[in-house]
Design an enzyme around this catalytic site. Structure first.
Site, PDB file in Angstrom:
ATOM      1  N   PHE A 142       0.829  -1.196   0.000  1.00  0.00           N
ATOM      2  CA  PHE A 142       0.000   0.000   0.000  1.00  0.00           C
ATOM      3  C   PHE A 142       0.870   1.256   0.000  1.00  0.00           C
ATOM      4  CE2 PHE A 142      -2.997   3.071   2.012  1.00  0.00           C
ATOM      5  CZ  PHE A 142      -3.936   3.062   0.981  1.00  0.00           C
ATOM      6  N   TYR A 143       2.034   1.181   0.640  1.00  0.00           N
ATOM      7  CA  TYR A 143       2.986   2.300   0.592  1.00  0.00           C
ATOM      8  C   TYR A 143       3.313   2.648  -0.851  1.00  0.00           C
ATOM      9  CZ  TYR A 143       7.626   4.462   0.504  1.00  0.00           C
ATOM     10  OH  TYR A 143       8.708   5.276   0.228  1.00  0.00           O
ATOM     11  N   ALA A 144       3.694   1.641  -1.632  1.00  0.00           N
ATOM     12  CA  ALA A 144       4.038   1.881  -3.041  1.00  0.00           C
ATOM     13  C   ALA A 144       2.833   2.402  -3.815  1.00  0.00           C
ATOM     14  CB  ALA A 144       4.564   0.595  -3.672  1.00  0.00           C
ATOM     15  N   THR A 204       0.392   4.271  -2.679  1.00  0.00           N
ATOM     16  CA  THR A 204       0.158   5.690  -2.394  1.00  0.00           C
ATOM     17  C   THR A 204       1.143   6.569  -3.144  1.00  0.00           C
ATOM     18  OG1 THR A 204       1.564   5.701  -0.393  1.00  0.00           O
ATOM     19  CG2 THR A 204      -0.790   5.218  -0.100  1.00  0.00           C
ATOM     20  N   LYS A 205       2.376   6.102  -3.297  1.00  0.00           N
ATOM     21  CA  LYS A 205       3.368   6.897  -4.023  1.00  0.00           C
ATOM     22  C   LYS A 205       3.063   6.919  -5.520  1.00  0.00           C
ATOM     23  CE  LYS A 205       6.055   8.355  -0.711  1.00  0.00           C
ATOM     24  NZ  LYS A 205       6.220   9.809  -0.454  1.00  0.00           N
TER      25      LYS A 205
END
Length: 349
Positions: free
Chosen positions: A164-166, A168-169
């Site tokens: 999910f981090y990737a 969002t980016k």
């Protein structure tokens, strides 16, 4: 034209708002800009994702510079962000704040939603309203996700994020493109590759490895060590950002050819740039170098691959070199030595 008068912003930029200025990368960038005589306003929420004392120590060092001012508030606080930006009247913004960390996104994805999506939207809105001359926004090599062809190039598709981090980016990149197209706002997205160095984050591998080895604790080595990373020294990274600051993208004229390898959008002043060392280093070799520098062997706890992780990253940094003439080149062994020297001094170990 700026809402602050008749001034139109163009390089060289002399007033830069840096979000996340108390963070690892933000601190180093702000310090570099200040040493060049550029006025910097730091904006940081001092979140407790990791040791806030480390952030406050970086913050205090920046406050020793006469041209540094600061606001302590969250990105999600639009009133605070707007007030700080309007009072400082920057001609450029470097947006480094946000929720970092691949593994933490498995535990607390909402933190990434709030900070990386809502917070970044607020930054873009402020940049639009103030007609900023160049908005630079941090992305990550993690957006390459399941891509297997390496080295990773900016013109490769990046549609398979694994965390999910990737995600969002990647969303930030898409949001930025829309703002650049709609408002003619020059935006450069930069993708980082495993940044390390003095004043680094305690959740990152080098910090954890050094701390554990010095205390005689085992280190967790994922995928049984069969991993590789493009380790980028923080000083090289911020030098790349600094040089890109003076190269804001320009919307191409209709029908204008874009040079091969350039990620410049055909319909917006928007570009994405890798900042990496351009060298793939095996995790086992990285640990060997840490052991050699410390003079202490590591107790290696071999583990399976962690969910959402990737076996390797490797940057094609030729676009950075094409745009700025610069290429990161810090040898990993020397970069590790500099981190260890800082760690021993700061923690007295």
């Amino acid at each position: 034209m700026s809402e602050h008068g008749d001034q139109s912003f163009e390089p060289p930029f002399r007033r830069v708002l840096v979000t996340g200025a108390a963070g690892f990368i933000g601190y180093h960038l702000a310090d570099l800009l200040l040493r060049e005589g550029i006025a910097v306003h730091g904006y940081d929420g001092m979140s407790d994702y990791y040791d806030v004392n480390l952030k406050r120590r970086r913050w205090q060092m920046l406050k020793q510079h006469p041209h540094f001012t600061a606001t302590e508030a969250l990105l999600e606080d639009m009133d605070a962000l707007s007030a700080a930006a309007e009072a400082f009247a920057p001609d450029a913004i470097v947006h480094l704040a946000g929720q970092a960390g691949v593994r933490y996104s498995l535990e607390n994805p909402r933190a990434y939603l709030d900070s990386n999506l809502v917070g970044s939207f607020n930054v873009m809105e402020v940049a639009r309203r103030l007609r900023i001359g160049h908005l630079m926004m941090a992305s990550t090599s993690s957006v390459y996700g399941a891509n297997e062809a390496m080295p990773f190039a900016e013109t490769d598709k990046a549609d398979t994020p694994l965390t999910f981090y990737a995600a969002t980016k990647k969303a930030n990149e898409a949001m930025g493109h829309a703002y650049a197209h709609l408002w003619n706002l020059p935006i450069t997205m930069f993708r980082f590759f495993t940044v390390y160095g003095p004043w680094g984050r305690p959740d990152m591998a080098l910090f954890q490895f050094v701390d554990a080895i010095l205390e005689g604790r085992p280190i967790d080595v994922y995928n049984h060590g069969e991993m590789a990373r493009d380790f980028t020294y923080v000083g090289d990274l911020v030098r790349g950002i600094r040089l890109l600051l003076d190269v804001p993208p320009v919307r191409p004229a209709p029908g204008e050819a874009i040079p091969a390898g350039d990620s410049l959008s055909p319909v917006a002043p928007w570009r994405v740039v890798n900042i990496g060392n351009g060298e793939r280093v095996r995790l086992t070799d990285f640990i060997d170098a840490i052991e050699a520098e410390l003079g202490v062997p590591a107790i290696r706890n071999l583990m399976p691959m962690q969910k959402g992780d990737v076996p390797a990253t490797w940057a094609d940094a030729s676009l950075l070199r094409q745009l700025t003439g610069y290429a990161p080149a810090m040898p990993v062994r020397e970069g590790i030595a500099r981190f260890v020297a800082w760690f021993r001094d700061y923690y007295g170990k």
